[in-house]
Scaffold this motif. Sequence first.
Motif, short mmCIF file in Angstrom:
data_model
loop_
_atom_site.label_atom_id
_atom_site.label_comp_id
_atom_site.label_asym_id
_atom_site.label_seq_id
_atom_site.Cartn_x
_atom_site.Cartn_y
_atom_site.Cartn_z
N ARG A 279 -7.62 8.53 -1.65
CA ARG A 279 -8.17 8.50 -0.37
C ARG A 279 -9.55 9.19 -0.03
O ARG A 279 -10.23 8.93 0.73
N SER B 67 -3.00 4.62 -3.08
CA SER B 67 -4.25 5.38 -2.44
C SER B 67 -3.64 6.82 -1.92
O SER B 67 -3.35 6.78 -0.96
N LEU C 157 -11.88 3.28 4.36
CA LEU C 157 -10.74 3.14 3.65
C LEU C 157 -9.96 1.58 4.03
O LEU C 157 -9.56 0.97 2.74
N GLU C 158 -10.05 1.19 5.13
CA GLU C 158 -9.56 -0.11 5.50
C GLU C 158 -10.13 -1.42 4.77
O GLU C 158 -9.63 -2.33 4.37
N ASN D 23 0.36 5.25 0.37
CA ASN D 23 -0.52 6.43 0.75
C ASN D 23 0.03 7.75 0.14
O ASN D 23 -0.60 9.01 0.36
N SER D 24 1.00 7.89 -0.54
CA SER D 24 1.67 9.29 -1.11
C SER D 24 2.64 8.94 -2.18
O SER D 24 3.27 7.91 -2.39
N GLU E 278 -4.03 11.00 -1.71
CA GLU E 278 -4.58 12.09 -1.23
C GLU E 278 -5.28 12.93 -2.63
O GLU E 278 -4.01 13.26 -3.43
N LEU F 17 0.96 -1.11 -0.04
CA LEU F 17 0.05 0.05 -0.02
C LEU F 17 0.78 1.27 -0.02
O LEU F 17 1.70 1.35 0.71
#
Length: 314
Positions: free
Chosen positions: A54, A90, A73-74, A5-6, A92, A3
């Motif tokens: 997200r 995922s 999200l989870e 996230n950025s 922003e 995963l």
Amino acid sequence: MKLFNSLEEIKNIKETVVALGNFDGVHKGHQELIRRTVKSAKMAGLKSAVFTFRNHPKNVLSGKPVIKNILYLEDKAAIIKSLGVDYLFSLEFDEEIQHMSAEDFIQKLLLDAFKMREAYCGFNYHFGYQAEGNPEILMKAGLREGFGIHVLEPFRIDGNLVSSTFIRNLIEEGKVGECMKYMGRNYSVGGEVVVGNRIGRTIGFPTSNILIDETMVTPAHGVYVTYCCYNGVKYHGVTNVGIKPTIGDNKKNIETHIFHFNKDLYGKEIRIEFLEKIRSEIKFNNVDELAEQIRKDCMEAKLYHQQHDKDIIL
């Protein structure tokens, strides 16, 4: 599945086949697109990936939560992982991405960051500043840059176009029994059990109450057959969603009576799965009438559970 996230986290990845979309419900249409992505990646010896946001772009652009979530999200990540995906991007939806032109979106994100060599998207996929990008622009870029694009046709079940908007409408209208057909799972919401007005306990039907999560779409006011999921176990129950007009409590909440259950759940996290609507919420003349209706609701819910869970005894 790894995963990210950025964008800063995306390093040393292999070339990918990417599923493009918001996937805010990961419904059966989304699942089909992701499965094709995974299959194509395996055949090509590449990594399969899903690219999503997200936060919902429409909420960012409007400055307020106009789009309610269907999934936490989870849960979204867990479902995508279960489909065999290698990478989940995922990110922003921030100001930088918001103002990217369609061409920059393709070059800086898809090609440079994600190392995309092939992509799958829906027929109505849009991207880039003011949603100027579409599948046709992707195809033209693919011819120029040498990557493949597969655009999936509208995905229908029983003649209905399966979309997150369609599913939100089902939930908001109380048609929770249809969610399994289009999502492949029951709709659910969760939260911490809080102290209610304790009226249910005095009339023989103690309830576990959770506050409405304003980020999630909520079923229409009414009484539902449900599962209460606690500590990895599903318990049978009946749930009221609404404002409890008979007792004058006008704050919308979700309260569940769990059959054959006597544990104290205050402060605990529970999840409520909605199976079928029994009736709409109504105001009774007094608490005695309410109690009698709750008895009938419990009988109907127990009958539903018996019919759908053959091995249980209620």
